[in-house]
Design an enzyme around this catalytic site. Structure first.
Site, mmCIF file in Angstrom:
data_model
loop_
_atom_site.group_PDB
_atom_site.id
_atom_site.type_symbol
_atom_site.label_atom_id
_atom_site.label_comp_id
_atom_site.label_asym_id
_atom_site.label_seq_id
_atom_site.Cartn_x
_atom_site.Cartn_y
_atom_site.Cartn_z
ATOM 1 N N CYS A 78 -13.152 1.334 -8.757
ATOM 2 C CA CYS A 78 -11.859 1.935 -9.110
ATOM 3 C C CYS A 78 -11.004 0.990 -9.962
ATOM 4 O O CYS A 78 -10.958 -0.219 -9.723
ATOM 5 C CB CYS A 78 -11.108 2.303 -7.833
ATOM 6 S SG CYS A 78 -9.548 3.137 -8.159
ATOM 7 N N CYS A 85 -7.849 -2.423 -0.672
ATOM 8 C CA CYS A 85 -8.954 -1.480 -0.860
ATOM 9 C C CYS A 85 -10.256 -2.127 -1.325
ATOM 10 O O CYS A 85 -10.310 -2.761 -2.388
ATOM 11 C CB CYS A 85 -8.543 -0.392 -1.842
ATOM 12 S SG CYS A 85 -9.808 0.892 -1.967
ATOM 13 N N CYS A 122 -12.389 16.516 4.031
ATOM 14 C CA CYS A 122 -11.582 15.800 3.032
ATOM 15 C C CYS A 122 -12.490 14.957 2.138
ATOM 16 O O CYS A 122 -13.200 14.078 2.616
ATOM 17 C CB CYS A 122 -10.568 14.915 3.749
ATOM 18 S SG CYS A 122 -9.525 13.985 2.610
ATOM 19 N N CYS A 153 -9.617 19.566 1.676
ATOM 20 C CA CYS A 153 -8.673 18.511 1.294
ATOM 21 C C CYS A 153 -9.381 17.607 0.299
ATOM 22 O O CYS A 153 -10.583 17.364 0.444
ATOM 23 C CB CYS A 153 -8.270 17.713 2.540
ATOM 24 S SG CYS A 153 -7.234 16.277 2.182
HETATM 25 N N1 SAM Z 1 -8.196 6.717 -4.892
HETATM 26 C C1 SAM Z 1 -7.368 7.651 -4.249
HETATM 27 C C2 SAM Z 1 -5.976 7.126 -3.964
HETATM 28 O O1 SAM Z 1 -5.785 5.939 -3.852
HETATM 29 O O2 SAM Z 1 -5.067 7.945 -3.843
HETATM 30 C C3 SAM Z 1 -7.950 8.225 -2.991
HETATM 31 C C4 SAM Z 1 -8.687 7.332 -2.005
HETATM 32 S S1 SAM Z 1 -7.772 6.025 -1.250
HETATM 33 C C5 SAM Z 1 -9.081 5.105 -0.518
HETATM 34 C C6 SAM Z 1 -6.889 6.815 0.084
HETATM 35 C C7 SAM Z 1 -6.040 5.942 0.969
HETATM 36 O O3 SAM Z 1 -6.853 5.204 1.863
HETATM 37 C C8 SAM Z 1 -5.167 4.898 0.334
HETATM 38 O O4 SAM Z 1 -3.992 5.417 -0.205
HETATM 39 C C9 SAM Z 1 -4.846 4.001 1.526
HETATM 40 O O5 SAM Z 1 -3.675 4.448 2.178
HETATM 41 C C10 SAM Z 1 -6.056 4.176 2.434
HETATM 42 N N2 SAM Z 1 -6.856 2.950 2.522
HETATM 43 C C11 SAM Z 1 -7.690 2.455 1.598
HETATM 44 N N3 SAM Z 1 -8.238 1.287 2.011
HETATM 45 C C12 SAM Z 1 -7.720 1.032 3.237
HETATM 46 C C13 SAM Z 1 -7.877 -0.026 4.166
HETATM 47 N N4 SAM Z 1 -8.649 -1.079 3.913
HETATM 48 N N5 SAM Z 1 -7.197 0.043 5.333
HETATM 49 C C14 SAM Z 1 -6.393 1.095 5.588
HETATM 50 N N6 SAM Z 1 -6.201 2.108 4.739
HETATM 51 C C15 SAM Z 1 -6.849 2.094 3.569
HETATM 52 C C1 DTB Z 2 -5.930 8.180 4.454
HETATM 53 O O1 DTB Z 2 -4.693 8.012 4.526
HETATM 54 N N1 DTB Z 2 -6.838 7.428 5.062
HETATM 55 C C2 DTB Z 2 -8.170 7.848 4.729
HETATM 56 C C3 DTB Z 2 -7.910 9.127 3.898
HETATM 57 N N2 DTB Z 2 -6.502 9.154 3.748
HETATM 58 C C4 DTB Z 2 -8.594 9.324 2.611
HETATM 59 C C5 DTB Z 2 -8.954 6.799 4.033
HETATM 60 C C6 DTB Z 2 -9.049 5.496 4.795
HETATM 61 C C7 DTB Z 2 -9.907 4.568 4.030
HETATM 62 C C8 DTB Z 2 -10.185 3.291 4.770
HETATM 63 C C9 DTB Z 2 -11.017 2.350 3.989
HETATM 64 C C10 DTB Z 2 -12.373 2.839 3.626
HETATM 65 O O2 DTB Z 2 -13.081 3.399 4.495
HETATM 66 O O3 DTB Z 2 -12.803 2.625 2.484
HETATM 67 FE FE1 SF4 Z 3 -8.663 3.012 -6.081
HETATM 68 FE FE2 SF4 Z 3 -8.769 2.207 -3.569
HETATM 69 FE FE3 SF4 Z 3 -6.441 2.200 -4.823
HETATM 70 FE FE4 SF4 Z 3 -7.622 4.568 -4.164
HETATM 71 S S1 SF4 Z 3 -6.842 3.026 -2.752
HETATM 72 S S2 SF4 Z 3 -6.657 4.013 -6.128
HETATM 73 S S3 SF4 Z 3 -9.774 3.983 -4.399
HETATM 74 S S4 SF4 Z 3 -8.229 0.938 -5.358
#
Ligand code: SAM
Ligand code: DTB
Ligand code: SF4
Length: 343
Positions: A78, A85, A122, A153
């Site tokens: 990404c 992330c 989702c 979703c």
């Molecule tokens: N790329 C899209 C975005 O950022 O909107 C969708 C996927 S993103 C992984 C969805 C959500 O997962 C993020 O906004 C964040 O709140 C949560 N998330 C991602 N990595 C995480 C982590 N290591 N621990 C907790 N929540 C996480």
């Molecule tokens: C949200 O708030 N939490 C979920 C879902 N929306 C998409 C994602 C959590 C991702 C946690 C890190 C991972 O598994 O990569």
């Molecule tokens: Fe990309 Fe992860 Fe950020 Fe979603 S949360 S925009 S997957 S870097």
């Protein structure tokens, strides 16, 4: 907690406020101030839990939860630099980039999720934003999942109006896009897109008639003011989100937030309780971080007003409790799987 960890108690000190000045919240308010919300966080634990539980029971059956299952339809690589992330191309995590999944493979996973008790599926993509070249492919996935009898979703990053309209037409029920944290703390975590960008996407989703799923992450070092500011951002949206995921940071090797001081588990429960008080008719969703939580901690979150969660062995790239483990916990607590809003 499954590991011995040093929890951060300094930032969570509670000073009992004048409790009588804080009324139990039963109606929807969208004019919250950070100071008011900080006072809710400061309540003695039993008082906060009592209030949250009272509001929860006024709006929901307290013995049912809604279950969604996640699938990463496009993993890793990404362009955004979100500090938590593992899917960001900016961070050296073990996640490898994979192309967009094919429709048939997605539908197999969706059927399995339905068989496992999920009512909503989702689909998440590690994209900065949805590109028009992928719009029809995702629209087909939405229609296919909907045809299996599941709610749909997606979470695809930033979205434009015409894309939201097309996804609605394809049968999209919910769009997940998190505010993630407070406006003040935001730039400590993400530099490649702004808090305002996120608000724009949420308004396109809302305008298209899609239900909004928006929440955030705690345990990133945001402090109580940061947690209060995050909830103020969510509760004061023009319409409160139907679903509010509260993620506990999953610390992943290679991400900048790896090594953050773990949050006091009671502070996590307080965050759930305050979210319940501020957004009385929203589904408050236990999201990332459950794998590290004890059954007792999760149970306390249900008592605080959490009434939905992500089930399935994986979230997007990280581990989640097994469905068997969740089912056993629900059976011990007398929890069942569908939830209906009163009225
Ligand atoms: N790329 C899209 C975005 O950022 O909107 C969708 C996927 S993103 C992984 C969805 C959500 O997962 C993020 O906004 C964040 O709140 C949560 N998330 C991602 N990595 C995480 C982590 N290591 N621990 C907790 N929540 C996480
Ligand atoms: C949200 O708030 N939490 C979920 C879902 N929306 C998409 C994602 C959590 C991702 C946690 C890190 C991972 O598994 O990569
Ligand atoms: Fe990309 Fe992860 Fe950020 Fe979603 S949360 S925009 S997957 S870097």
């Amino acid at each position: 907690m499954s590991k011995a960890v040093k929890i951060n108690t300094e930032e969570n000190q509670t000073t009992p406020p004048e409790v009588s000045k804080i009324e139990v919240q039963t109606t929807i308010r969208q004019d919250w101030t950070v100071a008011e919300v900080a006072a809710l966080f400061d309540l003695p634990f039993a008082d906060l839990m009592y209030r949250a539980q009272t509001v929860h029971r006024e709006n929901f059956d307290p013995n049912t939860v809604q279950i969604s299952t996640l699938l990463s339809i496009k993993t890793g690589g990404c362009a955004e630099d979100c500090g938590y992330c593992p899917q960001s191309a900016h961070h050296p995590s073990a996640v490898k980039a994979e192309p967009l999944m094919k429709l048939d493979a997605v539908l197999v996973e969706a059927q399995q999720a339905k068989d496992g008790g999920a009512s909503r599926f989702c689909m998440g993509a590690a994209w900065r934003n949805l590109k028009d070249r992928d719009l029809e492919k995702v629209a087909d996935m939405v229609t296919g999942v909907k045809d299996l009898g599941l709610e749909t979703c997606v979470t695809l990053g930033m979205l434009e109006s015409h894309q939201a309209e097309r996804l609605k037409e394809a049968g999209l029920d919910y769009y997940n896009h998190n505010l993630d944290t407070s406006p003040e703390f935001y730039s400590d975590v993400i530099s490649t897109r702004t808090y305002e960008d996120r608000l724009d996407t949420l308004s396109h989703v809302r305008d298209a008639g899609i239900n909004v799923c928006s929440g955030g992450i705690v345990g990133m070092g945001e402090g109580r003011t940061g947690r209060a500011g995050m909830l103020v951002g969510l509760a004061n949206l023009p319409t409160q989100p139907e679903s509010v995921p509260i993620n506990l940071l999953v610390q992943v090797e290679g991400t900048p937030l790896m090594g953050s001081r773990p949050l006091d588990p009671f502070e996590f429960v307080r965050t759930v309780a305050v979210a319940r008080l501020m957004m009385p008719k929203s589904y408050v969703r236990l999201s990332a971080g459950r794998e590290e939580m004890s059954d007792e901690l999760q149970s306390m979150c249900f008592l605080a007003g959490a009434n939905s969660l992500f089930a399935g062995d994986k979230l997007l790239t990280t581990d989640n409790p097994s469905t068997d483990h969740d089912q056993y916990l629900f059976s011990r607590l007398g929890i069942s799987h569908t939830v209906k809003v009163k009225n």
